[in-house]
Write a protein that holds these residues in place. Structure first.
Motif, PDB file in Angstrom:
ATOM      1  N   ASP A 189       0.636  -1.162  -0.087  1.00 36.57           N
ATOM      2  CA  ASP A 189       0.077  -0.098  -0.060  1.00 36.57           C
ATOM      3  C   ASP A 189       0.790   1.146  -0.009  1.00 36.57           C
ATOM      4  OD1 ASP A 189      -2.465  -1.086   0.043  1.00 36.57           O
ATOM      5  OD2 ASP A 189      -2.221  -1.752   1.888  1.00 36.57           O
ATOM      6  N   SER A 190       0.244   2.397  -0.531  1.00 32.54           N
ATOM      7  CA  SER A 190       0.748   3.455  -0.454  1.00 32.54           C
ATOM      8  C   SER A 190      -0.094   4.795  -0.085  1.00 32.54           C
ATOM      9  CB  SER A 190       1.556   3.912  -1.897  1.00 32.54           C
ATOM     10  OG  SER A 190       1.901   5.106  -1.988  1.00 32.54           O
ATOM     11  N   TYR A 191       0.252   5.948   0.526  1.00 28.29           N
ATOM     12  CA  TYR A 191      -0.497   7.026   0.586  1.00 28.29           C
ATOM     13  C   TYR A 191      -0.910   7.747  -0.824  1.00 28.29           C
ATOM     14  CZ  TYR A 191       0.089   6.900   5.580  1.00 28.29           C
ATOM     15  OH  TYR A 191       0.100   6.495   6.933  1.00 28.29           O
ATOM     16  N   ILE A 192       0.191   7.439  -1.771  1.00 28.79           N
ATOM     17  CA  ILE A 192       0.203   8.301  -3.031  1.00 28.79           C
ATOM     18  C   ILE A 192      -0.110   7.253  -4.178  1.00 28.79           C
ATOM     19  CG2 ILE A 192       1.701  10.252  -2.385  1.00 28.79           C
ATOM     20  CD1 ILE A 192       3.770   8.701  -3.732  1.00 28.79           C
ATOM     21  N   LYS A 193      -0.937   6.455  -3.957  1.00 25.19           N
ATOM     22  CA  LYS A 193      -1.476   5.425  -4.913  1.00 25.19           C
ATOM     23  C   LYS A 193      -2.208   6.240  -5.863  1.00 25.19           C
ATOM     24  CE  LYS A 193      -4.432   1.454  -5.098  1.00 25.19           C
ATOM     25  NZ  LYS A 193      -5.466   0.668  -4.194  1.00 25.19           N
ATOM     26  N   PHE A 194      -3.077   7.007  -5.584  1.00 26.74           N
ATOM     27  CA  PHE A 194      -3.740   7.859  -6.269  1.00 26.74           C
ATOM     28  C   PHE A 194      -3.004   8.566  -7.583  1.00 26.74           C
ATOM     29  CE2 PHE A 194      -2.932  11.035  -3.275  1.00 26.74           C
ATOM     30  CZ  PHE A 194      -3.004  12.209  -3.706  1.00 26.74           C
ATOM     31  N   ILE A 195      -1.925   8.915  -7.098  1.00 22.89           N
ATOM     32  CA  ILE A 195      -0.826   9.526  -8.073  1.00 22.89           C
ATOM     33  C   ILE A 195      -0.261   8.721  -8.868  1.00 22.89           C
ATOM     34  CG2 ILE A 195       1.065  11.138  -7.958  1.00 22.89           C
ATOM     35  CD1 ILE A 195       0.468  12.341  -5.413  1.00 22.89           C
ATOM     36  N   ILE A 196      -0.056   7.593  -8.276  1.00 22.90           N
ATOM     37  CA  ILE A 196       0.480   6.540  -9.367  1.00 22.90           C
ATOM     38  C   ILE A 196      -0.485   6.211 -10.223  1.00 22.90           C
ATOM     39  CG2 ILE A 196       1.531   4.084  -9.391  1.00 22.90           C
ATOM     40  CD1 ILE A 196       2.413   4.787  -6.543  1.00 22.90           C
ATOM     41  N   LYS A 197      -1.583   6.042 -10.202  1.00 26.30           N
ATOM     42  CA  LYS A 197      -2.688   5.626 -10.986  1.00 26.30           C
ATOM     43  C   LYS A 197      -2.971   6.804 -11.775  1.00 26.30           C
ATOM     44  CE  LYS A 197      -6.408   3.366  -9.351  1.00 26.30           C
ATOM     45  NZ  LYS A 197      -7.796   3.093  -8.592  1.00 26.30           N
ATOM     46  N   TYR A 198      -3.006   7.918 -11.503  1.00 26.49           N
ATOM     47  CA  TYR A 198      -3.119   9.152 -12.287  1.00 26.49           C
ATOM     48  C   TYR A 198      -1.991   9.399 -13.297  1.00 26.49           C
ATOM     49  CZ  TYR A 198      -3.291  13.841 -13.954  1.00 26.49           C
ATOM     50  OH  TYR A 198      -3.138  15.017 -14.933  1.00 26.49           O
ATOM     51  N   ALA A 199      -0.900   8.853 -13.166  1.00 25.55           N
ATOM     52  CA  ALA A 199       0.520   8.984 -13.872  1.00 25.55           C
ATOM     53  C   ALA A 199       0.359   8.022 -14.819  1.00 25.55           C
ATOM     54  CB  ALA A 199       1.772   9.052 -13.097  1.00 25.55           C
ATOM     55  N   CYS A 200      -0.218   6.931 -14.478  1.00 26.63           N
ATOM     56  CA  CYS A 200      -0.223   5.492 -15.557  1.00 26.63           C
ATOM     57  C   CYS A 200      -1.261   6.068 -16.403  1.00 26.63           C
ATOM     58  CB  CYS A 200      -0.641   4.564 -14.771  1.00 26.63           C
ATOM     59  SG  CYS A 200       0.506   3.697 -13.687  1.00 26.63           S
ATOM     60  N   SER A 201      -2.324   6.741 -15.959  1.00 30.53           N
ATOM     61  CA  SER A 201      -3.325   6.878 -17.194  1.00 30.53           C
ATOM     62  C   SER A 201      -2.896   8.273 -18.108  1.00 30.53           C
ATOM     63  CB  SER A 201      -4.551   7.428 -16.512  1.00 30.53           C
ATOM     64  OG  SER A 201      -4.681   8.602 -15.849  1.00 30.53           O
ATOM     65  N   GLU A 202      -2.054   8.999 -17.433  1.00 30.61           N
ATOM     66  CA  GLU A 202      -1.536  10.172 -18.344  1.00 30.61           C
ATOM     67  C   GLU A 202      -0.552   9.666 -19.571  1.00 30.61           C
ATOM     68  OE1 GLU A 202      -1.853  13.870 -18.262  1.00 30.61           O
ATOM     69  OE2 GLU A 202      -3.749  12.849 -17.484  1.00 30.61           O
ATOM     70  N   VAL A 203       0.132   8.578 -19.155  1.00 30.22           N
ATOM     71  CA  VAL A 203       1.027   8.118 -20.180  1.00 30.22           C
ATOM     72  C   VAL A 203       0.728   6.721 -20.756  1.00 30.22           C
ATOM     73  CG1 VAL A 203       3.153   9.113 -18.945  1.00 30.22           C
ATOM     74  CG2 VAL A 203       2.556   6.728 -18.614  1.00 30.22           C
ATOM     75  N   GLY A 204      -0.580   6.474 -20.375  1.00 36.00           N
ATOM     76  CA  GLY A 204      -1.014   5.206 -21.101  1.00 36.00           C
ATOM     77  C   GLY A 204      -0.556   3.924 -20.731  1.00 36.00           C
ATOM     78  N   MET A 205      -0.213   3.805 -19.452  1.00 35.22           N
ATOM     79  CA  MET A 205       0.164   2.363 -18.836  1.00 35.22           C
ATOM     80  C   MET A 205      -1.105   1.989 -17.949  1.00 35.22           C
ATOM     81  SD  MET A 205       4.494   2.982 -18.008  1.00 35.22           S
ATOM     82  CE  MET A 205       4.663   1.307 -18.035  1.00 35.22           C
ATOM     83  N   THR A 206      -0.908   0.730 -17.875  1.00 38.44           N
ATOM     84  CA  THR A 206      -1.901   0.044 -17.021  1.00 38.44           C
ATOM     85  C   THR A 206      -1.415  -0.053 -15.639  1.00 38.44           C
ATOM     86  OG1 THR A 206      -2.470  -1.626 -18.994  1.00 38.44           O
ATOM     87  CG2 THR A 206      -3.043  -2.100 -16.654  1.00 38.44           C
ATOM     88  N   PHE A 207      -2.362   0.116 -14.816  1.00 39.92           N
ATOM     89  CA  PHE A 207      -2.003   0.140 -13.325  1.00 39.92           C
ATOM     90  C   PHE A 207      -2.405  -0.865 -12.530  1.00 39.92           C
ATOM     91  CE2 PHE A 207      -2.895   0.736  -8.837  1.00 39.92           C
ATOM     92  CZ  PHE A 207      -1.860   1.053  -8.335  1.00 39.92           C
ATOM     93  N   GLU A 208      -1.844  -1.729 -11.848  1.00 35.63           N
ATOM     94  CA  GLU A 208      -2.213  -2.935 -10.903  1.00 35.63           C
ATOM     95  C   GLU A 208      -1.856  -2.612  -9.749  1.00 35.63           C
ATOM     96  OE1 GLU A 208      -1.804  -7.733 -11.115  1.00 35.63           O
ATOM     97  OE2 GLU A 208      -2.026  -6.516 -13.113  1.00 35.63           O
ATOM     98  N   HIS A 209      -2.378  -3.093  -8.512  1.00 34.70           N
ATOM     99  CA  HIS A 209      -2.137  -3.163  -7.275  1.00 34.70           C
ATOM    100  C   HIS A 209      -2.165  -4.646  -6.715  1.00 34.70           C
ATOM    101  CE1 HIS A 209      -3.197  -2.477  -2.702  1.00 34.70           C
ATOM    102  NE2 HIS A 209      -2.105  -2.391  -2.896  1.00 34.70           N
TER     103      HIS A 209
END
Length: 177
Positions: free
Chosen positions: A114-134
């Motif tokens: 887990d991470s406090y900044i998970k939402f930022i990581i997910k956002y960055a993935c969407s911005e660059v066109g990469m899939t995010f998985e937890h």
């Protein structure tokens, strides 16, 4: 000044819980000596942040003034602005890292734990066109993915994830200003 505002915040919260609280209780909540609290209350009265009133010959009552409330509100606004700025910088940093990884053929970013900044990581993935998985920290780490070790993992798990090839989120953001 930040310490004064932190102390003012503790005083405010304590007075909300118990408007008739004693100076001794304020000192205890602020983790300081009674003498230090006395001096701070005097300074806050001089600044106009706190008002004192005499309840009886020995008992004083404390209340935040409009100026004190304004100081706390300004502190909250400054904190929010700093937080927003950091979130933006983190987002830009992750976007840059993920674009580099994408150029190297990676298509997925995986957060282990887990991470406090998970939402930022997910956002960055969407911005660059990469899939995010937890994933759980015990899941298999694949070399064709960008692997991130969440900062909320305990130290032993964190070390194992980094040794297995994950990036430490703490290390990634440590030098960002």
């Amino acid at each position: 000044m930040d310490q004064d505002l932190a102390t003012l915040q503790v005083i405010s919260e304590t007075l909300k819980e118990d408007p008739q609280t004693s100076q001794r209780t304020l000192a205890k909540k602020a983790n300081m000596s009674l003498g230090m609290m006395n001096a701070i209350l005097g300074r806050f009265v001089e600044r106009g942040w706190i008002m004192l009133s005499n309840v009886n010959g020995r008992k004083l009552a404390y209340a935040l003034t409009a100026e004190g409330i304004t100081e706390l509100a300004n502190r909250g606004k400054k904190f929010a602005l700093r937080t927003f700025k950091l979130a933006n910088v983190y987002s830009e940093t992750f976007c840059k890292k993920f674009l580099e990884a994408k150029a190297d053929g990676k298509t997925k970013v995986v957060l282990y734990g887990d991470s406090y900044i998970k939402f930022i990581i997910k956002y960055a993935c969407s911005e660059v066109g990469m899939t995010f998985e937890h994933r759980e920290t015990t899941a298999k780490i694949l070399t064709d993915e960008v692997c991130l070790a969440g900062e909320l993992n305990d130290d032993d798990v964190q070390k194992l994830l980094i040794k297995a090839g994950c990036f430490s989120l703490v290390n990634m953001v440590q030098y960002i200003k």
